[in-house]
Write a protein that holds these residues in place. Sequence first.
Motif, PDB file in Angstrom:
ATOM      1  N   VAL A 183       0.821  -1.222   0.000  1.00 43.67           N
ATOM      2  CA  VAL A 183       0.000   0.000   0.000  1.00 43.67           C
ATOM      3  C   VAL A 183       0.851   1.266   0.000  1.00 43.67           C
ATOM      4  O   VAL A 183       0.337   2.362   0.207  1.00 43.67           O
ATOM      5  CB  VAL A 183      -0.958   0.012   1.215  1.00 43.67           C
ATOM      6  N   LYS A 184       2.132   1.142  -0.259  1.00 39.48           N
ATOM      7  CA  LYS A 184       3.067   2.269  -0.156  1.00 39.48           C
ATOM      8  C   LYS A 184       2.621   3.482  -0.958  1.00 39.48           C
ATOM      9  O   LYS A 184       2.750   4.629  -0.515  1.00 39.48           O
ATOM     10  CB  LYS A 184       4.459   1.821  -0.601  1.00 39.48           C
ATOM     11  N   GLU A 185       2.068   3.243  -2.143  1.00 42.85           N
ATOM     12  CA  GLU A 185       1.683   4.366  -3.002  1.00 42.85           C
ATOM     13  C   GLU A 185       0.477   5.140  -2.476  1.00 42.85           C
ATOM     14  O   GLU A 185       0.210   6.255  -2.942  1.00 42.85           O
ATOM     15  CB  GLU A 185       1.379   3.865  -4.414  1.00 42.85           C
ATOM     16  N   TYR A 186      -0.212   4.592  -1.482  1.00 45.42           N
ATOM     17  CA  TYR A 186      -1.432   5.231  -0.993  1.00 45.42           C
ATOM     18  C   TYR A 186      -1.259   5.936   0.355  1.00 45.42           C
ATOM     19  O   TYR A 186      -2.181   6.578   0.837  1.00 45.42           O
ATOM     20  CB  TYR A 186      -2.560   4.197  -0.866  1.00 45.42           C
ATOM     21  N   ILE A 187      -0.095   5.781   0.991  1.00 47.70           N
ATOM     22  CA  ILE A 187       0.122   6.375   2.311  1.00 47.70           C
ATOM     23  C   ILE A 187       1.357   7.271   2.274  1.00 47.70           C
ATOM     24  O   ILE A 187       2.155   7.203   1.342  1.00 47.70           O
ATOM     25  CB  ILE A 187       0.295   5.283   3.397  1.00 47.70           C
ATOM     26  N   THR A 188       1.509   8.123   3.290  1.00 41.83           N
ATOM     27  CA  THR A 188       2.636   9.051   3.317  1.00 41.83           C
ATOM     28  C   THR A 188       3.940   8.306   3.586  1.00 41.83           C
ATOM     29  O   THR A 188       3.950   7.173   4.068  1.00 41.83           O
ATOM     30  CB  THR A 188       2.451  10.120   4.397  1.00 41.83           C
TER      31      THR A 188
END
Length: 479
Positions: free
Chosen positions: A400-405
């Motif tokens: 989910v890296k692309e969706y969180i800071t």
Amino acid sequence: MKKKNWFTVASAAIMLSTVLAGCGSSNNANNEPSPSASTAPTEAATAAPTESAAPEGTTFENPELDVAVFQGGYGREFWDSVAEEFMKDNPGTKISITASPKIAELIRPKIVAGNPPDFMYIAGSDNTPLVSGLIKDKALLDLTSVFEEATPEGAPLKEKILDGVLNSRASSPYDDGKVYLAPYNFGVMGLWYNKALFDTKGITPPKTWDEFFAANVAAKENGRALFTYQGIYPGYLEEMIVPAIYAAGGQEAMNQFFDFDPEFWKSETYKQVWGLVEKLATEDNALMKGTVALNHTQSQTAFLQGKSMFIPNGSWFEDEMKDAPREDGFKFGYLGVPAFGADTPVSALTSVETVMIPAKAKNPELAKAFLKYLYTDKAIKLNGEKAKAVMAVKGAPDLVKEYITETTYNVYKATDDGMIAVNGSFMPVAKGSKFNPSDEVYKPISSIMSKQMTLDQYSEKLYKVYSEIRKELDAAGAQ
């Protein structure tokens, strides 16, 4: 204000987590929920199956699934989306979703009538007592077999779950090794530092408590105290104390602490853990001057401005303080909680939300298939995209890296890379009790920090408090 209402390990009434002062992330499940319920049945899609938790060609005697979910800060979009994907991958199935901030109020009559939803995600302080009752009545389905089943990669599903979660009371409320509550999203708490400072000065983040206190030398060299915390809200110290209890005494000590065993306050675990508190209070430059009188915003701002090396907080920290002044180049760094020995992993206090299947669910087999589907990479990514949240699954931060800071990713990644996930909460006191366990334990720590109370005086006070709480519970017939 920061509210920890996730499901945690310390008691059979898991759902009543401690409420502490502070502020939560905008993704917290209690943030500004919509006021009404909505039910959305969705027709089965006919797209070709892709990644499915059910073996190819699986058919279900009853293809309809009734799902009830809490609609809070995470919204309901994930549940609608994952239901749609499940139906595409399992043609012929049909999922109906009921979502509401007051989901317990809506489904309680159905549960009482013996006709509960097939699958439930219950969160929010107004709703979780319902689950406490289901746990007490042993009205949840045993999910152990689900986690023993192999994933498409061949390993048991349990090996995909974050270490320390399935064997905690968050998932196994009866201490019998059986899973009744399946992990969903989780939060992370522990100690924080200025990563830019550490990188620039070549300071290594401490992995043991000895290294932590040795960092006081670097703190002095860089014109700051070693530690501060949210002074008038000493409950934040839970974020280092609870993992330290587990590190020192294991689950047995956790059970003593959270289940009001008075003997905890005479134990070696108590002496070792609260010895850290005493050292912070008495060692030169260990505690930032004036800490005890500060609120959470003031102490956190002081930390950001470079007045201390470390502070306890959670994964909401960056968002909560996004507008606060800070020293030049400041970058959030997450440490976790140091270990007592070099051969022991660093730990993290985690708060785990759970999902469950009632024992009287009319379609348990389809509910189990849907549960397994939640742990597929597709569903984990979808949860990151739609809920901006991280599931308690190994590898989830990267998915989910692309969706969180960046900061949020770094916090969860640190936990994912081998930290011990520790979680716990006090078992409920007797109805009408005069005691608030969190206040009783944490508020007097301010007196230790200000050198107005010794550890012996503190332990004597808490021994009496726990003894009284146990008397009340015994009188009420609690187990």
